[in-house]
Scaffold this motif. Sequence first.
Motif, PDB file in Angstrom:
ATOM      1  N   ASN A  97       0.928  -1.116  -0.055  1.00 26.44           N
ATOM      2  CA  ASN A  97       0.133   0.081   0.023  1.00 26.44           C
ATOM      3  C   ASN A  97       0.937   1.240  -0.146  1.00 26.44           C
ATOM      4  OD1 ASN A  97      -2.275  -1.493  -0.032  1.00 26.44           O
ATOM      5  ND2 ASN A  97      -2.699  -1.226   2.130  1.00 26.44           N
ATOM      6  N   ARG A  98       1.894   1.335   0.875  1.00 31.81           N
ATOM      7  CA  ARG A  98       2.913   2.156   0.864  1.00 31.81           C
ATOM      8  C   ARG A  98       3.516   2.528  -0.633  1.00 31.81           C
ATOM      9  NH1 ARG A  98       4.383   0.822   6.324  1.00 31.81           N
ATOM     10  NH2 ARG A  98       6.142  -0.064   5.576  1.00 31.81           N
ATOM     11  N   LEU A  99       3.928   1.473  -1.291  1.00 27.29           N
ATOM     12  CA  LEU A  99       4.564   1.732  -2.543  1.00 27.29           C
ATOM     13  C   LEU A  99       3.567   2.230  -3.459  1.00 27.29           C
ATOM     14  CD1 LEU A  99       6.675   0.810  -4.576  1.00 27.29           C
ATOM     15  CD2 LEU A  99       5.568  -1.659  -4.908  1.00 27.29           C
ATOM     16  N   LEU A 100       2.147   1.748  -3.310  1.00 28.50           N
ATOM     17  CA  LEU A 100       1.221   2.352  -4.355  1.00 28.50           C
ATOM     18  C   LEU A 100       1.261   3.722  -4.004  1.00 28.50           C
ATOM     19  CD1 LEU A 100      -1.596  -0.372  -4.379  1.00 28.50           C
ATOM     20  CD2 LEU A 100       0.258  -0.112  -6.298  1.00 28.50           C
ATOM     21  N   GLU A 101       1.221   4.302  -2.879  1.00 32.51           N
ATOM     22  CA  GLU A 101       1.026   5.729  -2.438  1.00 32.51           C
ATOM     23  C   GLU A 101       2.005   6.529  -3.113  1.00 32.51           C
ATOM     24  OE1 GLU A 101       0.741   5.766   1.804  1.00 32.51           O
ATOM     25  OE2 GLU A 101      -1.645   5.026   1.649  1.00 32.51           O
ATOM     26  N   ALA A 102       3.456   5.744  -2.586  1.00 28.09           N
ATOM     27  CA  ALA A 102       4.689   6.359  -3.028  1.00 28.09           C
ATOM     28  C   ALA A 102       4.678   6.697  -4.644  1.00 28.09           C
ATOM     29  CB  ALA A 102       5.812   5.664  -2.506  1.00 28.09           C
ATOM     30  N   ARG A 103       4.352   5.745  -5.317  1.00 27.05           N
ATOM     31  CA  ARG A 103       4.209   5.506  -6.798  1.00 27.05           C
ATOM     32  C   ARG A 103       3.402   6.820  -7.449  1.00 27.05           C
ATOM     33  NH1 ARG A 103       7.324   4.299 -11.314  1.00 27.05           N
ATOM     34  NH2 ARG A 103       5.889   4.525 -12.959  1.00 27.05           N
ATOM     35  N   GLU A 104       2.243   7.054  -6.753  1.00 26.17           N
ATOM     36  CA  GLU A 104       1.309   8.180  -7.144  1.00 26.17           C
ATOM     37  C   GLU A 104       1.942   9.681  -6.993  1.00 26.17           C
ATOM     38  OE1 GLU A 104      -2.029   7.822  -5.137  1.00 26.17           O
ATOM     39  OE2 GLU A 104      -2.953   5.789  -6.563  1.00 26.17           O
ATOM     40  N   LEU A 105       2.661   9.488  -5.718  1.00 25.81           N
ATOM     41  CA  LEU A 105       3.428  10.973  -5.338  1.00 25.81           C
ATOM     42  C   LEU A 105       4.708  11.368  -5.950  1.00 25.81           C
ATOM     43  CD1 LEU A 105       2.934  10.380  -1.662  1.00 25.81           C
ATOM     44  CD2 LEU A 105       1.646  12.042  -2.901  1.00 25.81           C
ATOM     45  N   GLY A 136       6.191   9.080  -8.665  1.00 21.13           N
ATOM     46  CA  GLY A 136       6.499   8.565  -9.927  1.00 21.13           C
ATOM     47  C   GLY A 136       7.606   7.645  -9.943  1.00 21.13           C
ATOM     48  N   GLY A 137       8.687   7.416 -10.900  1.00 16.98           N
ATOM     49  CA  GLY A 137       9.823   6.645 -10.915  1.00 16.98           C
ATOM     50  C   GLY A 137      10.973   7.009 -10.098  1.00 16.98           C
ATOM     51  N   ASP A 138      10.667   8.230  -9.192  1.00 21.23           N
ATOM     52  CA  ASP A 138      11.913   8.582  -8.222  1.00 21.23           C
ATOM     53  C   ASP A 138      12.039   7.544  -7.013  1.00 21.23           C
ATOM     54  OD1 ASP A 138      13.716   9.810  -6.637  1.00 21.23           O
ATOM     55  OD2 ASP A 138      13.057  11.872  -7.034  1.00 21.23           O
ATOM     56  N   TRP A 139      13.051   6.393  -7.428  1.00 19.93           N
ATOM     57  CA  TRP A 139      12.738   5.200  -6.558  1.00 19.93           C
ATOM     58  C   TRP A 139      13.206   5.586  -5.298  1.00 19.93           C
ATOM     59  CZ3 TRP A 139       9.463   2.390  -8.236  1.00 19.93           C
ATOM     60  CH2 TRP A 139       9.176   2.151  -9.534  1.00 19.93           C
ATOM     61  N   GLN A 140      14.298   6.560  -5.332  1.00 18.33           N
ATOM     62  CA  GLN A 140      14.989   6.877  -3.823  1.00 18.33           C
ATOM     63  C   GLN A 140      13.876   7.627  -2.933  1.00 18.33           C
ATOM     64  OE1 GLN A 140      18.132   6.815  -2.880  1.00 18.33           O
ATOM     65  NE2 GLN A 140      19.009   6.009  -4.682  1.00 18.33           N
ATOM     66  N   LYS A 141      12.996   8.317  -3.416  1.00 16.35           N
ATOM     67  CA  LYS A 141      11.786   8.864  -2.573  1.00 16.35           C
ATOM     68  C   LYS A 141      10.686   7.893  -2.295  1.00 16.35           C
ATOM     69  CE  LYS A 141      12.413  13.769  -4.166  1.00 16.35           C
ATOM     70  NZ  LYS A 141      11.633  14.787  -4.850  1.00 16.35           N
ATOM     71  N   ALA A 165      11.259   4.438  -1.999  1.00 12.88           N
ATOM     72  CA  ALA A 165      11.836   3.735  -1.040  1.00 12.88           C
ATOM     73  C   ALA A 165      11.748   4.511   0.430  1.00 12.88           C
ATOM     74  CB  ALA A 165      13.297   3.561  -1.151  1.00 12.88           C
ATOM     75  N   LYS A 166      12.036   5.893   0.645  1.00 16.19           N
ATOM     76  CA  LYS A 166      12.002   6.459   1.602  1.00 16.19           C
ATOM     77  C   LYS A 166      10.470   6.507   2.194  1.00 16.19           C
ATOM     78  CE  LYS A 166      13.229  11.027   3.814  1.00 16.19           C
ATOM     79  NZ  LYS A 166      13.717  12.171   3.538  1.00 16.19           N
ATOM     80  N   HIS A 167       9.448   6.551   1.150  1.00 16.83           N
ATOM     81  CA  HIS A 167       8.052   6.405   1.747  1.00 16.83           C
ATOM     82  C   HIS A 167       7.642   5.231   2.350  1.00 16.83           C
ATOM     83  CE1 HIS A 167       3.860   7.963   1.533  1.00 16.83           C
ATOM     84  NE2 HIS A 167       3.675   6.945   1.311  1.00 16.83           N
ATOM     85  N   VAL A 168       8.144   4.140   1.524  1.00 24.99           N
ATOM     86  CA  VAL A 168       7.829   2.745   1.963  1.00 24.99           C
ATOM     87  C   VAL A 168       8.470   2.498   3.367  1.00 24.99           C
ATOM     88  CG1 VAL A 168       8.280   0.301   1.359  1.00 24.99           C
ATOM     89  CG2 VAL A 168       7.429   1.949  -0.347  1.00 24.99           C
ATOM     90  N   ARG A 169       9.911   3.063   3.398  1.00 24.37           N
ATOM     91  CA  ARG A 169      10.501   2.889   4.540  1.00 24.37           C
ATOM     92  C   ARG A 169      11.423   1.497   5.110  1.00 24.37           C
ATOM     93  NH1 ARG A 169       5.966   5.319   6.780  1.00 24.37           N
ATOM     94  NH2 ARG A 169       5.306   3.407   8.122  1.00 24.37           N
ATOM     95  N   THR A 170      10.752   0.363   4.550  1.00 23.32           N
ATOM     96  CA  THR A 170      11.417  -0.812   4.839  1.00 23.32           C
ATOM     97  C   THR A 170      12.115  -1.495   3.749  1.00 23.32           C
ATOM     98  OG1 THR A 170       9.143  -1.920   4.428  1.00 23.32           O
ATOM     99  CG2 THR A 170       9.707  -1.399   6.746  1.00 23.32           C
ATOM    100  N   ARG A 171      12.187  -0.828   2.537  1.00 20.14           N
ATOM    101  CA  ARG A 171      12.776  -1.297   1.245  1.00 20.14           C
ATOM    102  C   ARG A 171      13.772  -0.245   0.774  1.00 20.14           C
ATOM    103  NH1 ARG A 171      11.223  -7.096   0.904  1.00 20.14           N
ATOM    104  NH2 ARG A 171       9.407  -7.187   2.276  1.00 20.14           N
ATOM    105  N   ALA A 172      14.775  -1.012   0.060  1.00 23.25           N
ATOM    106  CA  ALA A 172      15.700  -0.205  -0.576  1.00 23.25           C
ATOM    107  C   ALA A 172      15.307   0.148  -1.876  1.00 23.25           C
ATOM    108  CB  ALA A 172      16.908  -1.007  -0.660  1.00 23.25           C
ATOM    109  N   PRO A 173      15.922   1.371  -2.595  1.00 28.41           N
ATOM    110  CA  PRO A 173      15.507   1.803  -4.027  1.00 28.41           C
ATOM    111  C   PRO A 173      15.179   0.494  -5.088  1.00 28.41           C
ATOM    112  CG  PRO A 173      16.910   3.351  -2.790  1.00 28.41           C
ATOM    113  CD  PRO A 173      16.619   2.117  -2.193  1.00 28.41           C
ATOM    114  N   GLY A 174      16.251  -0.209  -4.994  1.00 25.39           N
ATOM    115  CA  GLY A 174      16.364  -1.290  -5.780  1.00 25.39           C
ATOM    116  C   GLY A 174      15.273  -2.258  -5.710  1.00 25.39           C
ATOM    117  N   GLN A 175      14.880  -2.600  -4.529  1.00 27.33           N
ATOM    118  CA  GLN A 175      13.956  -3.589  -4.216  1.00 27.33           C
ATOM    119  C   GLN A 175      12.510  -3.013  -4.550  1.00 27.33           C
ATOM    120  OE1 GLN A 175      15.048  -3.606   0.186  1.00 27.33           O
ATOM    121  NE2 GLN A 175      15.002  -6.073  -0.176  1.00 27.33           N
TER     122      GLN A 175
END
Length: 213
Positions: free
Chosen positions: A156-164, A166-171, A173-183
């Motif tokens: 759910n946090r991944l879906l939220e972050a993707r909407e916020l 886009g493809g900035d995986w650093q941001k 990952a920071k929103h998801v909090r528990t996973r690295a950008p590559g993950q």
Amino acid sequence: MKQLDEKATLKPTFQRWTPEEDELLAKAIRELGLGNWSEISEIYFSPSDSIERPSEQQEKSTVTTRRRRSPRSCQIRWDFLHPDSSSPAYRTGPWSPEETELFQELVNPSPSPEAPNDWDEISRAIGTRSAIQCHSQFKTVMHSGTKGKWTVEEVNRLLEARELYGGDWQKVAKHVRTRAPGQVRQKWNQFSEEVLRRLQERRLRECKVDKTK
């Protein structure tokens, strides 16, 4: 007179570079970066009996040689071998978004003995980072998060972050909090359009339930 003779014996003499030394110099530049001549000289061309070389596979190998090559000698030899070389010096410090995006496209996030990451090839493709830097970035960015199956909350946090973001995986990952950008990037790419639609619908239902409480 004796002291003069001793000093004369310590005076360095010119010695031709061997093919093995040329190969070692190329290896040193791939691992330590173009321009780091002091480190290259100290680590790879020390006059000690055996030189332990760094390796991205953490394997130890030694080169038995007593030949000393100064930083200036290493630079001159490289310029002689590559007079038209346009290879840029490897950068240091934080990776740029462009470097990170290219890096994530090149690496295998789940390497195996059958499909390992060739850090020398990845370094050459990026052009601004050494093999050691790429390996370190992989361990930091791709494998620094939680391992194992994703939870519903993480998705759910991944879906939220993707909407916020886009493809900035650093941001993201920071929103998801528990996973690295590559993950998070790998997880997103695993979703099909149908799966994403269902996940979005589920998240919206859960949000509506939370608002009614």
